[in-house]
Design a protein around this motif. Sequence first.
Motif, PDB file in Angstrom:
ATOM      1  N   UNK A 267      -3.659-136.439 -11.793  1.00  0.00           N
ATOM      2  CA  UNK A 267      -4.457-135.346 -12.349  1.00  0.00           C
ATOM      3  C   UNK A 267      -3.630-134.074 -12.520  1.00  0.00           C
ATOM      4  N   UNK A 268      -2.697-133.828 -11.641  1.00  0.00           N
ATOM      5  CA  UNK A 268      -1.922-132.586 -11.665  1.00  0.00           C
ATOM      6  C   UNK A 268      -0.721-132.642 -12.599  1.00  0.00           C
ATOM      7  N   UNK A 269      -0.417-133.803 -13.128  1.00  0.00           N
ATOM      8  CA  UNK A 269       0.741-133.935 -14.012  1.00  0.00           C
ATOM      9  C   UNK A 269       0.287-134.054 -15.462  1.00  0.00           C
ATOM     10  N   UNK A 270       1.223-133.811 -16.362  1.00  0.00           N
ATOM     11  CA  UNK A 270       0.925-133.930 -17.795  1.00  0.00           C
ATOM     12  C   UNK A 270       1.225-135.343 -18.261  1.00  0.00           C
ATOM     13  N   UNK A 271       0.292-135.936 -19.005  1.00  0.00           N
ATOM     14  CA  UNK A 271       0.465-137.284 -19.537  1.00  0.00           C
ATOM     15  C   UNK A 271       0.218-137.260 -21.040  1.00  0.00           C
ATOM     16  N   UNK A 272       1.253-137.516 -21.786  1.00  0.00           N
ATOM     17  CA  UNK A 272       1.122-137.512 -23.236  1.00  0.00           C
ATOM     18  C   UNK A 272       0.092-138.544 -23.695  1.00  0.00           C
ATOM     19  N   UNK A 273      -0.703-138.156 -24.668  1.00  0.00           N
ATOM     20  CA  UNK A 273      -1.730-138.966 -25.338  1.00  0.00           C
ATOM     21  C   UNK A 273      -3.051-139.042 -24.580  1.00  0.00           C
ATOM     22  N   UNK A 274      -3.108-138.660 -23.309  1.00  0.00           N
ATOM     23  CA  UNK A 274      -4.384-138.686 -22.598  1.00  0.00           C
ATOM     24  C   UNK A 274      -5.295-137.604 -23.176  1.00  0.00           C
ATOM     25  N   UNK A 275      -6.449-137.999 -23.696  1.00  0.00           N
ATOM     26  CA  UNK A 275      -7.425-137.095 -24.328  1.00  0.00           C
ATOM     27  C   UNK A 275      -6.847-136.378 -25.544  1.00  0.00           C
ATOM     28  N   UNK A 276      -5.840-136.980 -26.171  1.00  0.00           N
ATOM     29  CA  UNK A 276      -5.234-136.348 -27.353  1.00  0.00           C
ATOM     30  C   UNK A 276      -6.199-136.293 -28.526  1.00  0.00           C
ATOM     31  N   UNK A 277      -7.191-137.182 -28.542  1.00  0.00           N
ATOM     32  CA  UNK A 277      -8.183-137.147 -29.616  1.00  0.00           C
ATOM     33  C   UNK A 277      -9.039-135.885 -29.544  1.00  0.00           C
ATOM     34  N   UNK A 278      -9.193-135.343 -28.338  1.00  0.00           N
ATOM     35  CA  UNK A 278     -10.017-134.153 -28.160  1.00  0.00           C
ATOM     36  C   UNK A 278      -9.201-132.865 -28.228  1.00  0.00           C
ATOM     37  N   UNK A 279      -7.934-132.951 -27.905  1.00  0.00           N
ATOM     38  CA  UNK A 279      -7.086-131.758 -27.906  1.00  0.00           C
ATOM     39  C   UNK A 279      -5.706-132.143 -28.419  1.00  0.00           C
ATOM     40  N   UNK A 280      -5.343-131.573 -29.554  1.00  0.00           N
ATOM     41  CA  UNK A 280      -4.079-131.919 -30.207  1.00  0.00           C
ATOM     42  C   UNK A 280      -2.877-131.640 -29.318  1.00  0.00           C
ATOM     43  N   UNK A 281      -2.983-130.702 -28.388  1.00  0.00           N
ATOM     44  CA  UNK A 281      -1.855-130.347 -27.524  1.00  0.00           C
ATOM     45  C   UNK A 281      -1.416-131.501 -26.633  1.00  0.00           C
ATOM     46  N   UNK A 282      -2.310-132.438 -26.368  1.00  0.00           N
ATOM     47  CA  UNK A 282      -1.992-133.524 -25.443  1.00  0.00           C
ATOM     48  C   UNK A 282      -1.261-134.684 -26.119  1.00  0.00           C
ATOM     49  N   UNK A 283      -0.936-134.527 -27.382  1.00  0.00           N
ATOM     50  CA  UNK A 283      -0.280-135.615 -28.107  1.00  0.00           C
ATOM     51  C   UNK A 283       1.214-135.438 -28.265  1.00  0.00           C
ATOM     52  N   UNK A 284       1.830-134.544 -27.483  1.00  0.00           N
ATOM     53  CA  UNK A 284       3.247-134.232 -27.674  1.00  0.00           C
ATOM     54  C   UNK A 284       4.001-134.244 -26.345  1.00  0.00           C
ATOM     55  N   UNK A 285       5.319-134.346 -26.476  1.00  0.00           N
ATOM     56  CA  UNK A 285       6.191-134.084 -25.331  1.00  0.00           C
ATOM     57  C   UNK A 285       6.667-132.640 -25.449  1.00  0.00           C
ATOM     58  N   UNK A 286       7.072-132.058 -24.319  1.00  0.00           N
ATOM     59  CA  UNK A 286       7.406-130.638 -24.313  1.00  0.00           C
ATOM     60  C   UNK A 286       8.749-130.372 -23.642  1.00  0.00           C
ATOM     61  N   UNK A 287       9.438-129.388 -24.191  1.00  0.00           N
ATOM     62  CA  UNK A 287      10.645-128.847 -23.572  1.00  0.00           C
ATOM     63  C   UNK A 287      10.301-127.434 -23.107  1.00  0.00           C
ATOM     64  N   UNK A 288      10.400-127.197 -21.797  1.00  0.00           N
ATOM     65  CA  UNK A 288       9.938-125.937 -21.212  1.00  0.00           C
ATOM     66  C   UNK A 288      11.094-124.951 -21.086  1.00  0.00           C
ATOM     67  N   UNK A 289      10.899-123.759 -21.644  1.00  0.00           N
ATOM     68  CA  UNK A 289      11.868-122.670 -21.503  1.00  0.00           C
ATOM     69  C   UNK A 289      11.523-121.884 -20.236  1.00  0.00           C
ATOM     70  N   UNK A 290      12.384-121.965 -19.258  1.00  0.00           N
ATOM     71  CA  UNK A 290      12.102-121.272 -18.003  1.00  0.00           C
ATOM     72  C   UNK A 290      12.342-119.771 -18.109  1.00  0.00           C
TER      73      UNK A 290
END
Length: 467
Positions: A258-281
């Motif tokens: 639950x605390x981690x990001x999983x690509x494609x989980x609920x991506x149909x409801x939120x477009x943000x969940x359909x991608x991988x990310x590179x984080x700028x610290x």
Amino acid sequence: MARRLTKEAIRKLLTKGLTGWKAGKLILQDSIESYFRRDSFLTEGDIAAIRNTRMEGADVRDYNMFMALCRGFHVGHMLGEWTCSDACLEIILLERPLRDAHKRRTVELFESFGPRVVTRQQYDDIVAAQREKKLELEYNLAWVIEDRFYAIAPPEAREEIEELCIDIESAQDFASAIPKKYTDIYQQAVKEIRRLHISGKLPAVYQKEDAKEAEPLLAKWKRGQLSARDTMKLVDLLYVTGQQLYECDELPEWRDYMDSYNQYVSADEDERFGHTYAVLEDCSAAWTDEQGYYKGPGKPSEWITRSTERLLGLVNDDDKPKKSIAKVGAALVDRLETAMLNIRLFLATKAILDAAAEAVELDIPAKVGMLAGPNIRLGAFVAIYNFRLEELNEERKSSKSGGTRLEKALRMLPPIDPEKLGPSPESLKQLKDNVLKDAQGHDWLRTTVLSLEYEGGFSFRDVVRED
């Protein structure tokens, strides 16, 4: 007839005298030779001799009919070229934004292959938003048991099972895929989940339609009297919420999930969940907005349709929304209706000229008919328009996003079906039967066009204003 006559034969005919039908047909055939890029076979002297031929009665009527046809064919040829050109122009003005939208989709597809750049704040917000979605979901108890098994089994167990490439759709499928050396671990996982359920720490529910099957199995399971096979059936029917799993201390693997990001989980409801990310610290403020989100340079895909969007009025010079999607879509539909009106007039003109040519047995290519060049050209433009529109609609089905404002406006366009734009079959039959009866005067073509009927109630009588 004319193709079989030599110039010497024509002179003999002129010497002997011609009927009004033959004289008129010679002039009509000669006048349309240029349409098919063929040389004229009548000299100016021949034409003058034909026109000076003495005629009476039926010959005069027949000759005048052919002269009306000559004028009609001349006007029809020009009208066919004009309407074809106008229709093609309108279609190409619609095809361009359709093509641009497809190009943008293609570039966006390649852009999506790499990770999206985000700030730490932006990434944390995405993870938090997905966590909320996960907590709201219901999870099949068979999946919970599967995850418990992987949590307590050696790491290599997952690799061994995945290497089998078995399509797992039920608890029984998973149990059958487990190597024998891990069977005891799987049974332990089942017992742990059963204990959590009985203790009330992991209450499970079932669908209303499954109550008749689930309730007796659930009662036996609580008493420890359920067979392994029936246990597999039961856990496929039971569900627990993400919130329940998150709060269950005995299942730490779910808290991590639950605390981690999983690509494609609920991506149909939120477009943000359909991608991988590179984080700028450590991101400069120049590259972030007021929310602390990354605002990099514009995507290449956005430039593809920008000029088209400005031209249509979807955005202004500052790329801010200008006209509504509905208003732009309506304007596009109006343009298409103009194109289809020109197509209707072109098809009507071609049908009339073809019917007249057949009625008087003119020497023209049988499979081509009149206005062959414009007809082929128009068909090609219609085909490419329909192809682009089909591409757009297919991309809509496969895409998870709702589409750009341009795409939404373009989707208001219908395809072009030339078969539905031509005169009705009944009207064409009447045309062939009566095409020569009204071939008199200067307005034969115009009058005939106005007499045609169409399916759906369309009529040029409602379009053309009488002077």
